[in-house]
Design a protein around this motif. Structure first.
Motif, PDB file in Angstrom:
ATOM      1  N   ALA A  27      -9.419  18.846 -14.802  1.00 28.34           N
ATOM      2  CA  ALA A  27     -10.666  18.877 -14.033  1.00 28.34           C
ATOM      3  C   ALA A  27     -11.189  17.473 -13.738  1.00 28.34           C
ATOM      4  N   SER A  28     -10.720  16.472 -14.494  1.00 29.46           N
ATOM      5  CA  SER A  28     -11.110  15.090 -14.233  1.00 29.46           C
ATOM      6  C   SER A  28     -10.003  14.158 -14.711  1.00 29.46           C
ATOM      7  N   VAL A  29      -9.922  12.989 -14.074  1.00 28.22           N
ATOM      8  CA  VAL A  29      -8.915  11.984 -14.425  1.00 28.22           C
ATOM      9  C   VAL A  29      -9.597  10.628 -14.460  1.00 28.22           C
ATOM     10  N   GLU A  30      -9.402   9.900 -15.556  1.00 20.74           N
ATOM     11  CA  GLU A  30      -9.974   8.571 -15.675  1.00 20.74           C
ATOM     12  C   GLU A  30      -8.909   7.523 -15.388  1.00 20.74           C
ATOM     13  N   THR A  31      -9.277   6.512 -14.612  1.00 21.86           N
ATOM     14  CA  THR A  31      -8.350   5.457 -14.234  1.00 21.86           C
ATOM     15  C   THR A  31      -9.007   4.088 -14.365  1.00 21.86           C
ATOM     16  N   ILE A  32      -8.171   3.080 -14.481  1.00 25.77           N
ATOM     17  CA  ILE A  32      -8.612   1.688 -14.371  1.00 25.77           C
ATOM     18  C   ILE A  32      -7.850   1.098 -13.199  1.00 25.77           C
ATOM     19  N   ASP A  33      -8.554   0.608 -12.198  1.00 29.59           N
ATOM     20  CA  ASP A  33      -7.928   0.135 -10.968  1.00 29.59           C
ATOM     21  C   ASP A  33      -7.853  -1.385 -10.932  1.00 29.59           C
ATOM     22  N   TRP A  34      -6.698  -1.880 -10.493  1.00 33.29           N
ATOM     23  CA  TRP A  34      -6.453  -3.309 -10.305  1.00 33.29           C
ATOM     24  C   TRP A  34      -5.855  -3.525  -8.921  1.00 33.29           C
ATOM     25  N   HIS A  35      -5.796  -4.769  -8.508  1.00 35.82           N
ATOM     26  CA  HIS A  35      -4.954  -5.108  -7.363  1.00 35.82           C
ATOM     27  C   HIS A  35      -4.175  -6.369  -7.686  1.00 35.82           C
ATOM     28  N   THR A  36      -2.953  -6.420  -7.192  1.00 32.88           N
ATOM     29  CA  THR A  36      -2.096  -7.596  -7.345  1.00 32.88           C
ATOM     30  C   THR A  36      -1.727  -8.063  -5.946  1.00 32.88           C
ATOM     31  N   GLY A  37      -2.215  -9.225  -5.568  1.00 25.67           N
ATOM     32  CA  GLY A  37      -1.928  -9.732  -4.231  1.00 25.67           C
ATOM     33  C   GLY A  37      -2.376  -8.812  -3.122  1.00 25.67           C
ATOM     34  N   GLY A  38      -3.415  -8.008  -3.393  1.00 26.89           N
ATOM     35  CA  GLY A  38      -3.929  -7.081  -2.400  1.00 26.89           C
ATOM     36  C   GLY A  38      -3.393  -5.671  -2.498  1.00 26.89           C
ATOM     37  N   GLY A 118       7.070  -4.407  -9.466  1.00 26.28           N
ATOM     38  CA  GLY A 118       6.716  -5.726  -9.970  1.00 26.28           C
ATOM     39  C   GLY A 118       5.229  -5.988  -9.957  1.00 26.28           C
ATOM     40  N   HIS A 119       4.547  -5.617  -8.856  1.00 23.62           N
ATOM     41  CA  HIS A 119       3.104  -5.871  -8.803  1.00 23.62           C
ATOM     42  C   HIS A 119       2.380  -5.036  -9.851  1.00 23.62           C
ATOM     43  N   GLY A 120       2.885  -3.825 -10.115  1.00 23.83           N
ATOM     44  CA  GLY A 120       2.287  -2.983 -11.139  1.00 23.83           C
ATOM     45  C   GLY A 120       2.533  -3.517 -12.541  1.00 23.83           C
ATOM     46  N   THR A 121       3.722  -4.095 -12.765  1.00 26.02           N
ATOM     47  CA  THR A 121       4.009  -4.706 -14.060  1.00 26.02           C
ATOM     48  C   THR A 121       3.051  -5.864 -14.328  1.00 26.02           C
ATOM     49  N   MET A 122       2.769  -6.669 -13.298  1.00 28.80           N
ATOM     50  CA  MET A 122       1.800  -7.755 -13.466  1.00 28.80           C
ATOM     51  C   MET A 122       0.423  -7.204 -13.825  1.00 28.80           C
ATOM     52  N   ALA A 123      -0.015  -6.171 -13.112  1.00 31.75           N
ATOM     53  CA  ALA A 123      -1.327  -5.582 -13.384  1.00 31.75           C
ATOM     54  C   ALA A 123      -1.384  -4.982 -14.782  1.00 31.75           C
ATOM     55  N   ASP A 284       3.511  -2.445   1.508  1.00 37.16           N
ATOM     56  CA  ASP A 284       3.067  -3.229   0.360  1.00 37.16           C
ATOM     57  C   ASP A 284       2.206  -4.373   0.853  1.00 37.16           C
ATOM     58  N   ARG A 285       0.954  -4.402   0.401  1.00 32.94           N
ATOM     59  CA  ARG A 285       0.034  -5.478   0.774  1.00 32.94           C
ATOM     60  C   ARG A 285       0.389  -6.787   0.076  1.00 32.94           C
ATOM     61  N   SER A 286       0.996  -6.687  -1.100  1.00 37.03           N
ATOM     62  CA  SER A 286       1.433  -7.875  -1.829  1.00 37.03           C
ATOM     63  C   SER A 286       2.794  -8.305  -1.289  1.00 37.03           C
ATOM     64  N   PRO A 287       3.338  -9.425  -1.777  1.00 38.10           N
ATOM     65  CA  PRO A 287       4.699  -9.786  -1.383  1.00 38.10           C
ATOM     66  C   PRO A 287       5.781  -8.890  -1.993  1.00 38.10           C
ATOM     67  N   CYS A 288       5.386  -7.888  -2.769  1.00 45.63           N
ATOM     68  CA  CYS A 288       6.274  -6.890  -3.383  1.00 45.63           C
ATOM     69  C   CYS A 288       7.098  -7.512  -4.503  1.00 45.63           C
ATOM     70  N   GLY A 289       6.760  -7.154  -5.745  1.00 40.78           N
ATOM     71  CA  GLY A 289       7.417  -7.752  -6.898  1.00 40.78           C
ATOM     72  C   GLY A 289       8.895  -7.428  -6.999  1.00 40.78           C
ATOM     73  N   SER A 290       9.245  -6.145  -6.945  1.00 40.44           N
ATOM     74  CA  SER A 290      10.660  -5.787  -7.060  1.00 40.44           C
ATOM     75  C   SER A 290      11.406  -6.119  -5.768  1.00 40.44           C
ATOM     76  N   GLY A 291      10.719  -6.086  -4.622  1.00 38.01           N
ATOM     77  CA  GLY A 291      11.332  -6.537  -3.378  1.00 38.01           C
ATOM     78  C   GLY A 291      11.611  -8.027  -3.405  1.00 38.01           C
TER      79      GLY A 291
END
Length: 368
Positions: A27-38, A118-123, A284-291
């Motif tokens: 019924a609900s989901v808690e999240t913590i939001d980040w951005h890496t390079g956008g 990659g961007h998620g690993t950084m975050a 991908d708004r970032s330069p893409c970590g795994s890319g």
């Protein structure tokens, strides 16, 4: 499982969800939001229960997630409008493979579950330090070890004066899969394919008459989809050791931002720009970590990037990752490199998403 397998699994799950009332999730989901390079990254600390049971590797947990109704429904809820958007990205936190890692992560997007990010690993590294999950000194570098479906990766979090300055993502060994692959599309293009934790097709944007710029993004999305689908239809990107890592995940369009620079110590700095179109038309708004990791493998193979050299990889929104070869390696009998990719990441929100039982649009919709 390939990206196409993810889409088929999602379709089966959607049909099952409708048959059972369409509400297999919480019924609900808690999240913590980040951005890496956008690029957004939505962290879900409390993963669906099927993904946290004992005795599974993170790669196996991804296979479970693809088939699990609650995991697919929760992913869709957080990616789709009105709680997300067509380019949303995130992860469920799950137990690591063993005690040598701090945590495990299952990456997801609007079309399914990816093998690397990659961007998620950084975050995740920054979040682990900022939250106190992994203790860190006010000044120095702290390694956060994370198990992901493609293997074990490290986010090295650099702190200065108690603040996170940047994060370096060190991934799995990356290799060139194929060179000069002809793609059966209307454009008749030729691409290179490399593994950076996932398989990527890489080509200069100029090869299809486009630039890496916001004005060309819509056309790049269409071309990226066409290239990816054609390559996957021909099974051009079969992983040499693990079929779960097969299939082109994204198309990386590149261009040179400025000529390479020779530095006083004899090393070189390359200035490239890219936009990565991944999954089913996500940008991908970032330069893409795994890319970027796949790009490092290609440049190393061509002797354009050597140990000590640096690639400044700029995204379509102007954010930059700094990439280098951490060390040479072998993978499945192939020559490979382990890339290190550095970028910045910032917290944006702490959220509690709710589900009204009368809401007919749950788990949401996408218009692209």
């Amino acid at each position: 499982m390939t990206a196409d397998g993810n889409r088929r699994a999602e379709s089966r799950d959607a049909s099952g969800a409708r048959a059972s009332g369409g509400r297999p999730g919480p019924a609900s989901v808690e999240t913590i939001d980040w951005h890496t390079g956008g690029e957004p990254f939505r962290i879900v600390p409390a993963a669906p229960s099927a993904l946290t049971r004992d005795g599974l590797s993170v790669a196996e947990r991804r296979t479970v997630a693809v088939a699990d109704a609650e995991a697919q429904w929760t992913r869709a809820l957080l990616c789709r409008e009105p709680r997300g958007h067509a380019d949303m990205y995130g992860a469920f936190l799950v137990p690591p493979d063993d005690e040598a890692a701090h945590l495990g992560a299952l990456f997801w997007h609007k079309d399914g579950f990816s093998t690397a990010c990659g961007h998620g690993t950084m975050a995740l590294g920054a979040w682990a330090v900022a939250s106190g999950l992994v203790p860190a000194s006010a000044d120095g570098e702290t390694d956060v070890v994370i198990d992901v479906p493609s293997g074990r990766v490290t986010a090295s979090v650099r702190t200065v004066g108690g603040r996170i300055a940047d994060v370096t993502f060190t991934g799995v060994p990356c290799h060139v899969h194929a060179r000069d692959v002809e793609v059966a599309t209307a454009r008749g293009v030729v691409v290179d394919i490399a593994f950076g934790g996932a398989m990527y097709a890489v080509l200069p944007a100029a090869r299809i008459g486009l630039r890496v710029r916001p004005a060309d993004v819509t056309s790049l999305i269409a071309a990226g989809r066409e290239i990816r689908d054609a390559l996957n239809a021909s099974r051009a990107a079969e992983h040499p050791a693990d079929s779960r890592l097969s299939g082109v995940y994204g198309t990386v369009f590149t261009e040179e931002a400025r000529p390479p620079e020779r530095l006083p110590d004899g090393t070189r700095r390359l200035y490239h720009r890219n936009v990565t179109v991944f999954a089913d038309g996500e940008v991908d708004r970032s330069p893409c970590g795994s890319g970027t990791a796949a790009r490092v493998a290609l440049l190393a193979d061509a002797a354009e990037l050597r140990l000590g050299d640096e690639l400044l990889h700029e995204s379509v929104v102007g954010s930059v990752f700094r990439a280098r070869i951490a060390r040479s390696a072998t993978a499945h009998g192939l020559s490979a490199v382990v890339p290190a990719v550095t970028g910045t990441t910032y917290a944006t929100a702490t959220c509690r998403f709710t589900v009204d039982p009368d809401d007919a649009l749950v788990p949401g919709f996408t218009l692209r």
